[in-house]
Motif scaffolding. Structure first.
Motif, short mmCIF file in Angstrom:
data_model
loop_
_atom_site.label_atom_id
_atom_site.label_comp_id
_atom_site.label_asym_id
_atom_site.label_seq_id
_atom_site.Cartn_x
_atom_site.Cartn_y
_atom_site.Cartn_z
N MET A 77 0.84 -1.19 0.00
CA MET A 77 0.00 0.00 0.00
C MET A 77 0.88 1.25 0.00
SD MET A 77 -3.16 -0.57 2.65
CE MET A 77 -2.13 -1.02 4.03
N ILE A 78 0.33 2.27 -0.56
CA ILE A 78 1.02 3.56 -0.57
C ILE A 78 0.21 4.53 0.30
CG2 ILE A 78 1.72 5.54 -1.97
CD1 ILE A 78 2.14 3.59 -4.29
N TYR A 79 0.93 5.28 1.13
CA TYR A 79 0.33 6.34 1.92
C TYR A 79 0.64 7.67 1.25
CZ TYR A 79 -0.33 3.29 6.06
OH TYR A 79 -0.72 2.32 6.94
N ARG A 80 -0.40 8.52 1.16
CA ARG A 80 -0.20 9.89 0.65
C ARG A 80 -0.48 10.86 1.79
NH1 ARG A 80 -3.34 14.07 -1.53
NH2 ARG A 80 -5.21 12.79 -1.49
N ARG B 21 7.74 0.72 11.68
CA ARG B 21 7.13 0.89 10.35
C ARG B 21 5.90 1.77 10.46
NH1 ARG B 21 6.36 -5.12 8.43
NH2 ARG B 21 4.30 -4.22 8.40
N LEU B 22 5.63 2.50 9.38
CA LEU B 22 4.47 3.39 9.35
C LEU B 22 3.17 2.65 9.64
CD1 LEU B 22 5.37 5.56 6.24
CD2 LEU B 22 5.50 6.23 8.64
N ASP B 23 2.99 1.48 9.02
CA ASP B 23 1.71 0.76 9.18
C ASP B 23 1.49 0.20 10.58
OD1 ASP B 23 3.49 -1.38 9.06
OD2 ASP B 23 2.61 -2.26 7.25
N GLU B 24 2.50 0.28 11.45
CA GLU B 24 2.31 -0.14 12.84
C GLU B 24 1.53 0.90 13.63
OE1 GLU B 24 5.97 -1.37 14.79
OE2 GLU B 24 6.73 -2.11 12.88
N LEU B 25 1.64 2.17 13.26
CA LEU B 25 1.00 3.25 14.02
C LEU B 25 0.03 4.09 13.20
CD1 LEU B 25 4.09 4.48 16.07
CD2 LEU B 25 2.27 2.94 16.83
N VAL B 26 0.15 4.04 11.89
CA VAL B 26 -0.71 4.84 11.01
C VAL B 26 -1.56 3.85 10.23
CG1 VAL B 26 -0.78 6.53 9.15
CG2 VAL B 26 1.08 6.60 10.83
N GLU B 27 -2.88 3.91 10.46
CA GLU B 27 -3.74 2.86 9.93
C GLU B 27 -4.91 3.33 9.08
OE1 GLU B 27 -4.79 1.22 13.66
OE2 GLU B 27 -3.01 -0.06 13.77
N GLU B 28 -5.31 4.61 9.23
CA GLU B 28 -6.52 5.02 8.52
C GLU B 28 -6.39 6.42 7.94
OE1 GLU B 28 -9.17 6.50 12.31
OE2 GLU B 28 -9.06 4.35 11.90
N GLU B 29 -7.12 6.64 6.88
CA GLU B 29 -7.14 7.95 6.26
C GLU B 29 -7.65 8.97 7.26
OE1 GLU B 29 -9.38 7.72 2.60
OE2 GLU B 29 -7.88 6.44 1.65
N GLY B 30 -7.07 10.15 7.21
CA GLY B 30 -7.44 11.21 8.13
C GLY B 30 -6.60 11.22 9.40
N GLU C 295 -1.22 14.95 7.66
CA GLU C 295 -2.43 14.15 7.66
C GLU C 295 -2.33 13.10 6.57
OE1 GLU C 295 -7.09 14.79 6.61
OE2 GLU C 295 -6.21 16.21 8.04
N LEU C 296 -2.71 11.88 6.91
CA LEU C 296 -2.77 10.81 5.91
C LEU C 296 -4.01 11.05 5.07
CD1 LEU C 296 -1.71 8.22 4.68
CD2 LEU C 296 -2.99 6.95 6.40
N ARG C 297 -3.82 11.55 3.87
CA ARG C 297 -4.94 11.92 3.02
C ARG C 297 -5.51 10.75 2.23
NH1 ARG C 297 -6.39 17.29 1.93
NH2 ARG C 297 -6.16 18.31 3.93
N GLU C 298 -4.65 9.79 1.90
CA GLU C 298 -5.13 8.69 1.04
C GLU C 298 -4.29 7.45 1.27
OE1 GLU C 298 -6.08 7.97 -3.72
OE2 GLU C 298 -4.68 9.55 -3.14
N ILE C 299 -4.97 6.30 1.27
CA ILE C 299 -4.30 5.01 1.28
C ILE C 299 -4.58 4.38 -0.08
CG2 ILE C 299 -4.21 2.70 2.29
CD1 ILE C 299 -5.10 3.97 4.95
N ILE C 300 -3.52 4.04 -0.80
CA ILE C 300 -3.67 3.48 -2.14
C ILE C 300 -3.31 1.99 -2.06
CG2 ILE C 300 -2.93 3.63 -4.55
CD1 ILE C 300 -2.01 6.57 -3.82
N PRO C 301 -4.32 1.13 -2.04
CA PRO C 301 -4.06 -0.31 -1.91
C PRO C 301 -3.57 -0.92 -3.22
CG PRO C 301 -6.42 0.09 -2.07
CD PRO C 301 -5.75 1.43 -2.08
N GLY C 302 -2.91 -2.06 -3.11
CA GLY C 302 -2.50 -2.81 -4.28
C GLY C 302 -1.29 -2.25 -5.01
N GLN C 303 -0.63 -1.25 -4.46
CA GLN C 303 0.56 -0.68 -5.07
C GLN C 303 1.68 -0.61 -4.03
OE1 GLN C 303 -0.07 3.06 -7.07
NE2 GLN C 303 -2.07 2.45 -7.85
#
Length: 164
Positions: A1-4, A78-87, A105-113
């Motif tokens: 996943m990509i975090y924006r 890792r980011l995904d250990e503490l950052v889990e949801e948009e917003g 702010e985590l504006r978007e989670i782009i799955p599959g990339q």
């Protein structure tokens, strides 16, 4: 996943950065792309805070292990250990002496990339200076809070009134 992530500053109105990073990257990777995007040196102590919706600090991720309640270091977390949801909101405190920070702010989670390396995809405006003197910080912030001598209560206040 990509975090924006969207990153803003409360010091510079027209400042904005957009960062894209793999969700499995570390906070150290995020720190490095942030510092590169604003052209700051990497020789300062800084930290991330995971915040609630009101920007209250919850979990700290430090550059190096400190004697604090947090065992989270940037290189090991890792980011995904503490950052889990948009917003979700974060603070990146880049000047610990004056608590100056970027608001993220985590504006978007782009799955599959996946993304091999973090990238700054949008850069608008100049970043604030990385470091300012404490005196300069105080003079910048003291003018906005002219409270006056009676702000804290009546000058005729008698502590013994509480016992009556």
């Amino acid at each position: 996943m990509i975090y924006r992530f969207l990153m803003l500053s409360d010091e510079v109105d027209d400042f904005k950065r957009e960062i894209r990073i793999d969700s499995e990257a570390t906070f150290l990777d995020l720190r490095n792309i942030i510092l590169d995007s604003v052209k700051y040196s990497k020789d300062q102590m800084d930290s991330f805070f995971i915040c609630d919706d009101d920007w209250s600090k919850r979990t700290e991720v430090t550059l190096v292990e400190m004697d604090t309640t947090s065992d989270d270091t940037m290189a090991e977390t890792r980011l995904d250990e503490l950052v889990e949801e948009e917003g979700q909101r974060l603070l990146f405190v880049f000047d610990n002496m004056t608590e100056r920070a970027f608001f993220m702010e985590l504006r978007e989670i782009i799955p599959g990339q996946d993304l091999k390396e973090a990238v700054c995809t949008k850069s608008v405006g100049n970043a604030p200076a990385q470091l300012i003197s404490f005196d300069e910080f105080e003079s910048k912030n003291s003018g906005s809070s002219d409270l006056g001598e009676d702000f804290y209560g009546d000058s005729e206040y008698d502590i013994d009134e509480l016992d009556r």
